[in-house]
Design a protein around this motif. Sequence first.
Motif, PDB file in Angstrom:
ATOM      1  N   PRO A   1       0.813  -1.232   0.000  1.00  0.00           N
ATOM      2  CA  PRO A   1       0.000   0.000   0.000  1.00  0.00           C
ATOM      3  C   PRO A   1       0.843   1.278   0.000  1.00  0.00           C
ATOM      4  O   PRO A   1       0.475   2.273  -0.618  1.00  0.00           O
ATOM      5  CB  PRO A   1      -0.823  -0.109   1.285  1.00  0.00           C
ATOM      6  N   VAL A   2       1.998   1.239   0.651  1.00  0.00           N
ATOM      7  CA  VAL A   2       2.878   2.406   0.656  1.00  0.00           C
ATOM      8  C   VAL A   2       3.450   2.638  -0.740  1.00  0.00           C
ATOM      9  O   VAL A   2       3.531   3.773  -1.215  1.00  0.00           O
ATOM     10  CB  VAL A   2       4.014   2.232   1.694  1.00  0.00           C
ATOM     11  N   ILE A   3       3.825   1.568  -1.399  1.00  0.00           N
ATOM     12  CA  ILE A   3       4.337   1.681  -2.769  1.00  0.00           C
ATOM     13  C   ILE A   3       3.253   2.201  -3.699  1.00  0.00           C
ATOM     14  O   ILE A   3       3.491   3.100  -4.511  1.00  0.00           O
ATOM     15  CB  ILE A   3       4.874   0.321  -3.264  1.00  0.00           C
ATOM     16  N   LEU A   4       2.050   1.662  -3.600  1.00  0.00           N
ATOM     17  CA  LEU A   4       0.966   2.063  -4.491  1.00  0.00           C
ATOM     18  C   LEU A   4       0.588   3.530  -4.332  1.00  0.00           C
ATOM     19  O   LEU A   4       0.183   4.175  -5.302  1.00  0.00           O
ATOM     20  CB  LEU A   4      -0.257   1.171  -4.267  1.00  0.00           C
ATOM     21  N   ARG A   5       0.741   4.096  -3.141  1.00  0.00           N
ATOM     22  CA  ARG A   5       0.456   5.520  -2.944  1.00  0.00           C
ATOM     23  C   ARG A   5       1.417   6.397  -3.729  1.00  0.00           C
ATOM     24  O   ARG A   5       1.095   7.524  -4.069  1.00  0.00           O
ATOM     25  CB  ARG A   5       0.537   5.886  -1.458  1.00  0.00           C
ATOM     26  N   GLY A   6       2.607   5.891  -4.011  1.00  0.00           N
ATOM     27  CA  GLY A   6       3.609   6.682  -4.719  1.00  0.00           C
ATOM     28  C   GLY A   6       3.556   6.556  -6.226  1.00  0.00           C
ATOM     29  O   GLY A   6       4.323   7.209  -6.932  1.00  0.00           O
TER      30      GLY A   6
END
Length: 116
Positions: A96-101
């Motif tokens: 989820p942290v990667i997808l936010r970027g």
Amino acid sequence: VWQIGNIFPTVFEWGSGWTATIAKHVYSCRFGTFLYNTDQERVSNQVNSRTLSLWDYLEENRSALTNPFYRPEWLPDLKYPSIKEVNEHLFLPPLPVILRGITLWDFYLKDSPKER
């Protein structure tokens, strides 16, 4: 590759110009690097003697294509690391942290007609 470099700008030695140059010349036919389907076809058609190599071009323009934000300190000084050693030093945040970027790479949009 561009997406990961965009999310982690200090991890890769090559900047977005390197990625864009490869993307541009995959279809430009300026270099023989991507002509034909196999090395055997490239050899039989004498691609190396009749065209330039994209990899040589990238090496010649290395200083212009290097990522100024690259910081190699995050990697240990391991010449031939094992998978275990790489995993011990690799930082990968949760998905989820990667997808936010994630953002859209505008490389292919720059040549599209402008909306009025």
